[in-house]
Design a protein around this motif. Structure first.
Motif, PDB file in Angstrom:
ATOM      1  N   LEU A 293       0.873  -1.308  -0.024  1.00  0.00           N
ATOM      2  CA  LEU A 293       0.175  -0.017   0.083  1.00  0.00           C
ATOM      3  C   LEU A 293       0.838   1.449   0.055  1.00  0.00           C
ATOM      4  N   ASN A 294       2.020   1.280   0.635  1.00  0.00           N
ATOM      5  CA  ASN A 294       3.168   2.289   0.561  1.00  0.00           C
ATOM      6  C   ASN A 294       3.569   2.723  -0.874  1.00  0.00           C
ATOM      7  N   GLN A 295       3.766   1.664  -1.455  1.00  0.00           N
ATOM      8  CA  GLN A 295       4.218   1.810  -2.764  1.00  0.00           C
ATOM      9  C   GLN A 295       3.039   2.341  -3.658  1.00  0.00           C
ATOM     10  N   CYS A 296       1.826   2.359  -3.141  1.00  0.00           N
ATOM     11  CA  CYS A 296       0.751   2.769  -4.252  1.00  0.00           C
ATOM     12  C   CYS A 296       0.439   4.211  -4.103  1.00  0.00           C
ATOM     13  N   ASP A 297       0.648   4.864  -5.326  1.00  0.00           N
ATOM     14  CA  ASP A 297       0.552   6.458  -5.300  1.00  0.00           C
ATOM     15  C   ASP A 297      -1.080   6.822  -5.549  1.00  0.00           C
ATOM     16  N   VAL A 298      -1.801   6.061  -5.814  1.00  0.00           N
ATOM     17  CA  VAL A 298      -3.150   6.499  -6.114  1.00  0.00           C
ATOM     18  C   VAL A 298      -4.139   5.156  -6.368  1.00  0.00           C
ATOM     19  N   ILE A 299      -5.299   5.156  -5.701  1.00  0.00           N
ATOM     20  CA  ILE A 299      -6.270   3.838  -5.954  1.00  0.00           C
ATOM     21  C   ILE A 299      -7.311   4.408  -6.764  1.00  0.00           C
ATOM     22  N   CYS A 300      -7.519   3.297  -7.917  1.00  0.00           N
ATOM     23  CA  CYS A 300      -8.715   3.845  -8.789  1.00  0.00           C
ATOM     24  C   CYS A 300      -9.925   2.802  -8.640  1.00  0.00           C
ATOM     25  N   TYR A 301     -10.957   3.409  -7.781  1.00  0.00           N
ATOM     26  CA  TYR A 301     -12.274   2.505  -7.432  1.00  0.00           C
ATOM     27  C   TYR A 301     -13.063   2.620  -8.858  1.00  0.00           C
ATOM     28  N   ALA A 302     -13.078   1.591  -9.316  1.00  0.00           N
ATOM     29  CA  ALA A 302     -14.040   1.270 -10.593  1.00  0.00           C
ATOM     30  C   ALA A 302     -15.382   0.783 -10.264  1.00  0.00           C
ATOM     31  N   TYR A 303     -16.465   1.029 -10.937  1.00  0.00           N
ATOM     32  CA  TYR A 303     -17.479   0.150 -10.894  1.00  0.00           C
ATOM     33  C   TYR A 303     -18.225   0.328 -12.304  1.00  0.00           C
TER      34      TYR A 303
ATOM     35  N   MET B 196      -5.385  10.622 -12.766  1.00  0.00           N
ATOM     36  CA  MET B 196      -4.804   9.891 -12.088  1.00  0.00           C
ATOM     37  C   MET B 196      -3.388  10.088 -11.544  1.00  0.00           C
ATOM     38  N   VAL B 197      -2.479  10.684 -12.720  1.00  0.00           N
ATOM     39  CA  VAL B 197      -1.184  11.006 -12.224  1.00  0.00           C
ATOM     40  C   VAL B 197      -1.444  12.498 -11.691  1.00  0.00           C
ATOM     41  N   GLU B 198      -2.213  13.217 -11.878  1.00  0.00           N
ATOM     42  CA  GLU B 198      -2.107  14.317 -11.130  1.00  0.00           C
ATOM     43  C   GLU B 198      -2.792  14.183  -9.887  1.00  0.00           C
ATOM     44  N   THR B 199      -3.510  13.218  -9.477  1.00  0.00           N
ATOM     45  CA  THR B 199      -3.935  12.985  -8.081  1.00  0.00           C
ATOM     46  C   THR B 199      -2.706  12.407  -7.281  1.00  0.00           C
ATOM     47  N   ALA B 200      -1.835  11.580  -7.916  1.00  0.00           N
ATOM     48  CA  ALA B 200      -0.862  11.085  -7.433  1.00  0.00           C
ATOM     49  C   ALA B 200       0.222  12.156  -6.880  1.00  0.00           C
ATOM     50  N   GLN B 201       0.430  13.203  -7.837  1.00  0.00           N
ATOM     51  CA  GLN B 201       1.145  14.385  -7.667  1.00  0.00           C
ATOM     52  C   GLN B 201       0.618  15.279  -6.516  1.00  0.00           C
ATOM     53  N   VAL B 202      -0.465  15.407  -6.435  1.00  0.00           N
ATOM     54  CA  VAL B 202      -0.964  16.332  -5.269  1.00  0.00           C
ATOM     55  C   VAL B 202      -2.018  15.422  -4.635  1.00  0.00           C
TER      56      VAL B 202
END
Length: 663
Positions: free
Chosen positions: A517-527, A603-609
């Motif tokens: 989980l620490n290695q993960c930068d962002v989670i995408c919850y898909a439905y 996704m990338v922008e969420t990981a950055q901020v």
């Protein structure tokens, strides 16, 4: 033999063969007639004799004299030895070499190189051993005489043999040098004297060295490439006359040799075979060790896995040097210039390595990256794959940089594969109203995203769309984790890389693993927006794993081209995300490319901020600004002040003008 160790040379043989005299003559450089029966061990610094220079160099050499009458002490010293200096002096002691000494070595389990020395050659000119310095030489065996040939064939532990005289100080230093060489440059790992050929391990190593030195990958070492190899291995340029002699030698032995094109791999192996046959195995070892091979003919572990300090919350990426190296590698092996590496080209590229990395096989390469219409690996996909490998397991990247010759691209051998990587800053955390969250990231270009959601919600199609692959109606449940990687162009043109991972049936184990989980930068919850039961899975998942609240996230409604259904859930997705202070779900479809691109950028922008999408983190209050009325009033006031100032200035100037005219 490791550099800096002490070589233990045990001198043994029958009584009266001159063992102690040889040691004394070596140390004092003169013959001493009256000496002890057995002299104490003597430690000799390497710098004492020029012949001892070698790489790797031992720190010193310990000469140990022995007596055949003290069997227990003799056998103990033999077991602790690195090399055996076996001395004989006449026909009787010569016969004892095979009848006693070599059999005794084997009986006590000693498997060490033996330097056989015929001493007192000044007294017996007909001693059965002529002056030959290497026994692993089929041509030399013919010159040894019928009496000695059986020993050479039966006892492969005999590394070298030499005639010498302690009384005349003849070949004493040379015999001592052969003892050292038997350890620092052993012949046994290189050459099979019975078969008359190089051993398989050394052939594999030399083929890899040839591959690394063949810069243009045309299958030949031209003059420039060969001379560069010579300079790297021996630190000196090859003289033109010696170079021409070498070419003539190869041409005389190999009919297919083409001087215009250079050395083929067969010619290169033949050249090293000649070195072995002539007892010049120091030359082969110099080549091997300059390319980081150990005595066991494996690459040095410190070379494959150099130390790299990576803090717990930091990540590893390719540096500009590493990026350039993999670009050049791709361009060299794309032999047909079609913009892709086919299976044959990939096989050639990985020939000096153990094969395609295990991590790639586990992630089903090349299904992880962008390929062209023929299924060949593109440059875009090639770089993305290495960036993902470095992010997930930089040890693999370091090892393959070594296998593929990263350091051989530079003039100096001091360049480490570590320079091909860069370590990002540690991820920091901030506090807001008692809530901890990840700080903004400014120095990273590779980000990891876990894609989670109900089965058949469209996660696999999302990953396939990320690689530009067409949608498939065939549903296949994901068992093992599926990983893909591609570059994402952000607003402003900056390129970043995004790793999407669908967790499959390992989802519970991964979400319980705090390290992952620490290695993960962002989670995408898909439905699935067309399935009314799909969103409840996400609600239940977040309740089951509260640690997910610490990771920024993106909610996405997949299959948005289908009829949208009301979710059978206590709260609808838009309200659910609003209650968590998150942006509403993105509605995307595999048939809507623009929506997909916007999602990947998000996704990338969420990981950055991370603060922009951390669940439950209240937005930072905006500064209370001036109302429009106040701003307008202020502007009017400023204009009035300026008008008054200009009016007063005009009156003053007018008065001055009138006064001047009256005067």
């Amino acid at each position: 033999m490791l550099s800096g160790e002490t070589i233990r040379v045990v001198v043994c043989g029958d009584e009266g063969v001159g063992k102690s005299s040889l040691i004394t003559s070596l140390v004092k450089e003169t013959f001493v007639s009256n000496i002890e029966h057995v002299i104490p061990p003597i430690n000799i610094p390497v710098s004492t004799f020029e012949l001892l220079t070698s790489t790797p160099a031992p720190s010193s050499i310990l000469l140990i004299d022995t007596s055949v009458s003290d069997t227990a002490a003799l056998q103990q010293e033999l077991r602790n030895a690195h090399v055996i200096w076996l001395v004989y002096a006449d026909h009787y002691t010569y016969e004892r070499i095979t009848l006693y000494w070599l059999l005794m070595f084997r009986d006590i389990g000693v498997n060490l190189p033996v330097v056989l020395c015929a001493n007192k050659c000044d007294e017996d000119q007909d001693a059965p051993l002529p002056n030959v310095t290497s026994t692993d030489n089929s041509n030399s065996v013919e010159n040894l005489g019928e009496a000695f040939i059986p020993i050479l064939k039966k006892y492969k532990e005999i590394e070298a043999c030499i005639r010498c005289s302690a009384k005349e100080s003849y070949n004493v230093n040379e015999a001592f040098y052969l003892c050292q060489r038997a350890i620092t440059h052993p012949i046994l790992p290189l050459f099979d004297s019975k078969q008359g050929s190089l051993k398989p391990d050394v052939i594999t190593a030399l083929k890899r060295i040839f591959f690394l030195c063949d810069k243009d990958q045309d299958g030949f070492l031209n003059d420039a490439e060969f001379l560069e190899l010579q300079l790297r291995c021996f630190g000196a340029e090859l003289q033109p006359s010696d170079h021409q002699l070498l070419k003539a030698t190869i041409a005389g032995l190999l009919p297919t040799y083409d001087e215009a094109r250079g050395l083929s791999v067969d010619a290169f192996l033949l050249l090293n075979k000649i070195y072995s046959e002539k007892g010049r195995h120091e030359t082969i070892w110099s080549i091997l060790r300059s390319f980081q091979y150990t005595d066991s003919l494996s690459l040095d572990d410190k070379f494959l896995h150099p130390f790299l300090n990576v803090p717990a919350s930091a990540s590893v990426e390719l540096s500009p040097q590493g990026y350039r190296f993999f670009v050049d590698l791709f361009l060299i092996f794309d032999k047909d210039n079609d913009g892709g590496l086919n299976e044959h080209e990939l096989t050639e590229l990985f020939s000096p390595t153990p094969g395609v990395p295990k991590l790639w096989q586990e992630t089903n390469f090349p299904q992880t990256i962008v390929c062209n219409e023929n299924g060949y690996v593109t440059l875009q996909g090639w770089l993305a794959q290495w960036l993902m490998t470095t992010f997930l397991d930089y040890h693999t990247t370091l090892a393959y940089l070594a296998y593929l010759g990263f350091e051989s691209k530079f003039k100096t051998t001091k360049v480490s594969t570590v320079s091909a990587l860069k370590v990002t800053k540690q991820r920091k955390r901030r506090q807001r109203k008692g809530r901890s969250f990840r700080a903004q990231i400014t120095d990273r270009n590779v980000f990891s995203c876990f894609v989670v959601g109900e089965s058949n919600s469209g996660k696999t199609s999302l990953l396939q769309s990320f690689l530009g692959r067409s949608y498939s109606n065939t549903y296949s449940p994901t068992i093992q984790p599926r990983t893909v990687v591609n570059n994402v162009e952000l607003r402003g043109g900056k390129q970043c890389y995004l790793i999407l991972e669908e967790l499959g049936r390992l989802e519970p184990a991964i979400l319980e693993n705090q390290k992952r989980l620490n290695q993960c930068d962002v989670i995408c919850y898909a439905y699935d927006s067309s399935d009314p039961e799909s969103f409840q899975y996400i609600v239940d998942l977040r309740e089951q794993y509260p640690g997910l609240d610490n990771i920024p996230c993106v909610y996405v409604a997949l299959k948005a081209d289908l009829d949208r259904q009301q979710q059978r859930c206590d709260v609808q997705p838009d309200n659910y995300t609003r209650d968590l202070y998150l942006p509403p779900p993105s509605h995307v479809s595999s048939s809507w490319p623009t929506s997909l691109n916007e999602l990947f950028v998000r996704m990338v922008e969420t990981a950055q901020v991370p603060s922009s999408a951390t669940p439950g983190l209240e937005p930072e209050p905006e500064d209370v600004g001036m109302s429009p009325i106040v701003l307008a009033g202020g502007a009017v006031g400023v204009m009035a002040c300026l008008s008054i100032w200009f009016w007063r200035r005009g009156i003053v100037e007018g008065v001055k003008a009138v006064t001047a005219r009256k005067q």
